[in-house]
Design a protein around this motif. Structure first.
Motif, mmCIF file in Angstrom:
data_model
loop_
_atom_site.group_PDB
_atom_site.id
_atom_site.type_symbol
_atom_site.label_atom_id
_atom_site.label_comp_id
_atom_site.label_asym_id
_atom_site.label_seq_id
_atom_site.Cartn_x
_atom_site.Cartn_y
_atom_site.Cartn_z
ATOM 1 N N SER A 12 0.831 -1.200 0.000
ATOM 2 C CA SER A 12 0.000 0.000 0.000
ATOM 3 C C SER A 12 0.871 1.259 0.000
ATOM 4 O O SER A 12 2.029 1.230 0.416
ATOM 5 C CB SER A 12 -0.901 0.007 1.241
ATOM 6 N N ARG A 13 0.287 2.351 -0.470
ATOM 7 C CA ARG A 13 0.996 3.628 -0.458
ATOM 8 C C ARG A 13 1.320 4.038 0.972
ATOM 9 O O ARG A 13 2.354 4.634 1.239
ATOM 10 C CB ARG A 13 0.139 4.696 -1.133
ATOM 11 N N ASN A 14 0.424 3.693 1.884
ATOM 12 C CA ASN A 14 0.627 4.027 3.289
ATOM 13 C C ASN A 14 1.875 3.346 3.853
ATOM 14 O O ASN A 14 2.621 3.934 4.637
ATOM 15 C CB ASN A 14 -0.603 3.601 4.096
ATOM 16 N N PHE A 15 2.112 2.116 3.432
ATOM 17 C CA PHE A 15 3.287 1.363 3.877
ATOM 18 C C PHE A 15 4.570 2.073 3.432
ATOM 19 O O PHE A 15 5.516 2.208 4.215
ATOM 20 C CB PHE A 15 3.249 -0.053 3.287
ATOM 21 N N ILE A 16 4.586 2.540 2.198
ATOM 22 C CA ILE A 16 5.765 3.225 1.663
ATOM 23 C C ILE A 16 5.959 4.578 2.332
ATOM 24 O O ILE A 16 7.078 4.939 2.711
ATOM 25 C CB ILE A 16 5.636 3.387 0.134
ATOM 26 N N LEU A 17 4.868 5.337 2.497
ATOM 27 C CA LEU A 17 4.963 6.649 3.129
ATOM 28 C C LEU A 17 5.415 6.530 4.582
ATOM 29 O O LEU A 17 6.211 7.347 5.070
ATOM 30 C CB LEU A 17 3.621 7.364 3.057
ATOM 31 N N LYS A 18 4.927 5.510 5.280
ATOM 32 C CA LYS A 18 5.320 5.315 6.679
ATOM 33 C C LYS A 18 6.792 4.929 6.786
ATOM 34 O O LYS A 18 7.440 5.235 7.795
ATOM 35 C CB LYS A 18 4.445 4.256 7.343
ATOM 36 N N PHE A 19 7.326 4.280 5.755
ATOM 37 C CA PHE A 19 8.752 3.961 5.771
ATOM 38 C C PHE A 19 9.582 5.242 5.711
ATOM 39 O O PHE A 19 10.604 5.372 6.405
ATOM 40 C CB PHE A 19 9.113 3.055 4.587
ATOM 41 N N PHE A 20 9.136 6.192 4.896
ATOM 42 C CA PHE A 20 9.798 7.497 4.848
ATOM 43 C C PHE A 20 9.651 8.212 6.196
ATOM 44 O O PHE A 20 10.569 8.895 6.653
ATOM 45 C CB PHE A 20 9.218 8.360 3.726
ATOM 46 N N GLY A 21 8.492 8.061 6.832
ATOM 47 C CA GLY A 21 8.282 8.642 8.145
ATOM 48 C C GLY A 21 9.189 8.023 9.195
ATOM 49 O O GLY A 21 9.717 8.730 10.067
ATOM 50 N N LEU A 22 9.374 6.718 9.113
ATOM 51 C CA LEU A 22 10.282 6.021 10.025
ATOM 52 C C LEU A 22 11.694 6.568 9.886
ATOM 53 O O LEU A 22 12.368 6.857 10.890
ATOM 54 C CB LEU A 22 10.268 4.516 9.720
ATOM 55 N N ASN A 23 12.143 6.736 8.648
ATOM 56 C CA ASN A 23 13.488 7.258 8.402
ATOM 57 C C ASN A 23 13.641 8.682 8.929
ATOM 58 O O ASN A 23 14.671 9.034 9.507
ATOM 59 C CB ASN A 23 13.801 7.225 6.907
ATOM 60 N N LEU A 24 12.605 9.504 8.725
ATOM 61 C CA LEU A 24 12.673 10.894 9.174
ATOM 62 C C LEU A 24 12.799 10.966 10.693
ATOM 63 O O LEU A 24 13.679 11.666 11.227
ATOM 64 C CB LEU A 24 11.429 11.656 8.710
ATOM 65 N N ALA A 25 11.942 10.230 11.392
ATOM 66 C CA ALA A 25 11.987 10.224 12.857
ATOM 67 C C ALA A 25 13.310 9.660 13.360
ATOM 68 O O ALA A 25 13.917 10.193 14.300
ATOM 69 C CB ALA A 25 10.818 9.405 13.405
ATOM 70 N N TRP A 26 13.766 8.613 12.721
ATOM 71 C CA TRP A 26 15.002 7.933 13.131
ATOM 72 C C TRP A 26 16.228 8.828 12.924
ATOM 73 O O TRP A 26 17.074 8.956 13.821
ATOM 74 C CB TRP A 26 15.137 6.636 12.346
ATOM 75 N N LEU A 27 16.315 9.435 11.751
ATOM 76 C CA LEU A 27 17.470 10.276 11.436
ATOM 77 C C LEU A 27 17.510 11.543 12.297
ATOM 78 O O LEU A 27 18.583 11.955 12.751
ATOM 79 C CB LEU A 27 17.457 10.643 9.954
ATOM 80 N N VAL A 28 16.346 12.155 12.509
ATOM 81 C CA VAL A 28 16.295 13.359 13.344
ATOM 82 C C VAL A 28 16.719 13.025 14.770
ATOM 83 O O VAL A 28 17.496 13.761 15.400
ATOM 84 C CB VAL A 28 14.883 13.975 13.324
ATOM 85 N N ALA A 29 16.216 11.909 15.298
ATOM 86 C CA ALA A 29 16.560 11.505 16.667
ATOM 87 C C ALA A 29 18.060 11.265 16.805
ATOM 88 O O ALA A 29 18.688 11.697 17.780
ATOM 89 C CB ALA A 29 15.782 10.242 17.047
ATOM 90 N N TRP A 30 18.647 10.604 15.822
ATOM 91 C CA TRP A 30 20.085 10.333 15.866
ATOM 92 C C TRP A 30 20.898 11.605 15.677
ATOM 93 O O TRP A 30 21.955 11.766 16.288
ATOM 94 C CB TRP A 30 20.454 9.295 14.812
ATOM 95 N N ALA A 31 20.423 12.512 14.833
ATOM 96 C CA ALA A 31 21.132 13.785 14.639
ATOM 97 C C ALA A 31 21.169 14.578 15.936
ATOM 98 O O ALA A 31 22.204 15.148 16.305
ATOM 99 C CB ALA A 31 20.453 14.587 13.529
ATOM 100 N N VAL A 32 20.044 14.607 16.660
ATOM 101 C CA VAL A 32 19.985 15.311 17.945
ATOM 102 C C VAL A 32 20.917 14.649 18.954
ATOM 103 O O VAL A 32 21.654 15.328 19.690
ATOM 104 C CB VAL A 32 18.534 15.336 18.485
ATOM 105 N N LEU A 33 20.906 13.316 18.983
ATOM 106 C CA LEU A 33 21.755 12.575 19.916
ATOM 107 C C LEU A 33 23.234 12.840 19.654
ATOM 108 O O LEU A 33 24.009 13.104 20.591
ATOM 109 C CB LEU A 33 21.460 11.079 19.809
ATOM 110 N N VAL A 34 23.629 12.785 18.386
ATOM 111 C CA VAL A 34 25.029 13.030 18.026
ATOM 112 C C VAL A 34 25.425 14.464 18.359
ATOM 113 O O VAL A 34 26.534 14.721 18.850
ATOM 114 C CB VAL A 34 25.254 12.735 16.531
ATOM 115 N N PHE A 35 24.524 15.412 18.111
ATOM 116 C CA PHE A 35 24.798 16.817 18.414
ATOM 117 C C PHE A 35 25.032 17.015 19.918
ATOM 118 O O PHE A 35 25.963 17.723 20.327
ATOM 119 C CB PHE A 35 23.631 17.683 17.951
#
Length: 256
Positions: A120-143
């Protein structure tokens, strides 16, 4: 008991090589597309920065003007350059995020045998959402780490952060393609990643041995053939990193 466990993991390790198929080539191609896309985007960003810095170079090379109008014009040029760089830097990060998410989507769909056409399109969009949340969280942690660590310890923590990121991100992706939920995937990345870390240690030791062998074999060959970038080793590493993802998936899918 321990001996039997090691034998079991060794059998799984060997069986993993026997069961390799064209999925390995797909993952290598997606990896290659990612690196090439990043290099092209980075080169384009440098070109843009160079072109935009030319007016500043002209100002730096000229004699400081006493005219108020010219000074105002020069200040406006500096401000325009500053805000433009912020905009292009943000655009560059967005492009990197899209490339990273898209290539990982195709990569893990190949590894997990997930047909995106039937997803489903929702599955693909949520994967992008997972990456966004994951990358932002790690960027904050590294900072935060960079601000709180002593300068001499940063390289060690940086290596540790890369290893932990690779470990937990792999589990997060495996969990997402299995459970199809963002929160569950993030939770599983930490629960499985740390609570069940002992189940990854022996496979990681085997993977490390493979890397050492690849490095010992291909690095000297590449150094003999090339004086610049060791292309032979880079190609070998692409296949290794593809194999490693497939290998980790083969046993981690039972743990998430």
């Amino acid at each position: 008991m321990v001996k039997n466990y090691i034998k079991e993991k060794y059998s799984e390790f060997i069986e993993g090589f026997k069961s390799l198929d064209r999925t390995l080539l797909f993952v290598v191609v997606y990896n290659l597309v990612f690196y090439i896309s990043v290099v092209i985007s980075y080169s384009k960003m440098l070109d843009i920065m160079y072109d935009m810095s030319q007016p500043l170079m002209a100002i730096a090379a000229s004699t400081l003007s006493e005219s108020v109008q010219i000074l105002d014009s020069q200040i406006a040029t500096f401000k325009m350059f500053y805000f433009s760089m912020i905009g292009y830097a943000a655009l560059f990060l967005i492009i990197l995020y899209l490339i990273y998410s898209l290539t990982n989507l195709f990569m893990w769909s190949a590894i997990t045998k997930t047909k995106l056409r039937k997803s489903s399109r929702n599955f693909i969009l949520k994967f992008f959402g997972l990456n966004l949340a994951w990358l932002v969280a790690w960027a904050v942690l590294v900072f935060i780490l960079l601000l709180s660590l002593r300068t001499e310890t940063v390289p060690f923590w940086f290596v540790a952060a890369i290893l932990i990121y690779a470990h937990t991100t792999t589990i997060a992706y495996i969990a997402y393609f299995k459970r199809k939920k963002i929160c569950v995937s993030i939770k599983s990345a930490f629960n499985t990643g740390f609570a069940k870390l002992h189940k990854f240690l022996i496979p990681y030791v085997f993977a490390l041995i493979v890397f050492i062998i690849i490095n010992a074999v291909f690095t000297p060959i590449g150094n003999m053939l090339y004086k610049g970038v060791n292309t032979i080793f880079l190609i070998a590493f692409l296949f290794y990193s593809a194999w490693l993802r497939i290998y980790v998936y083969s046993f981690a899918k039972k743990l998430v």
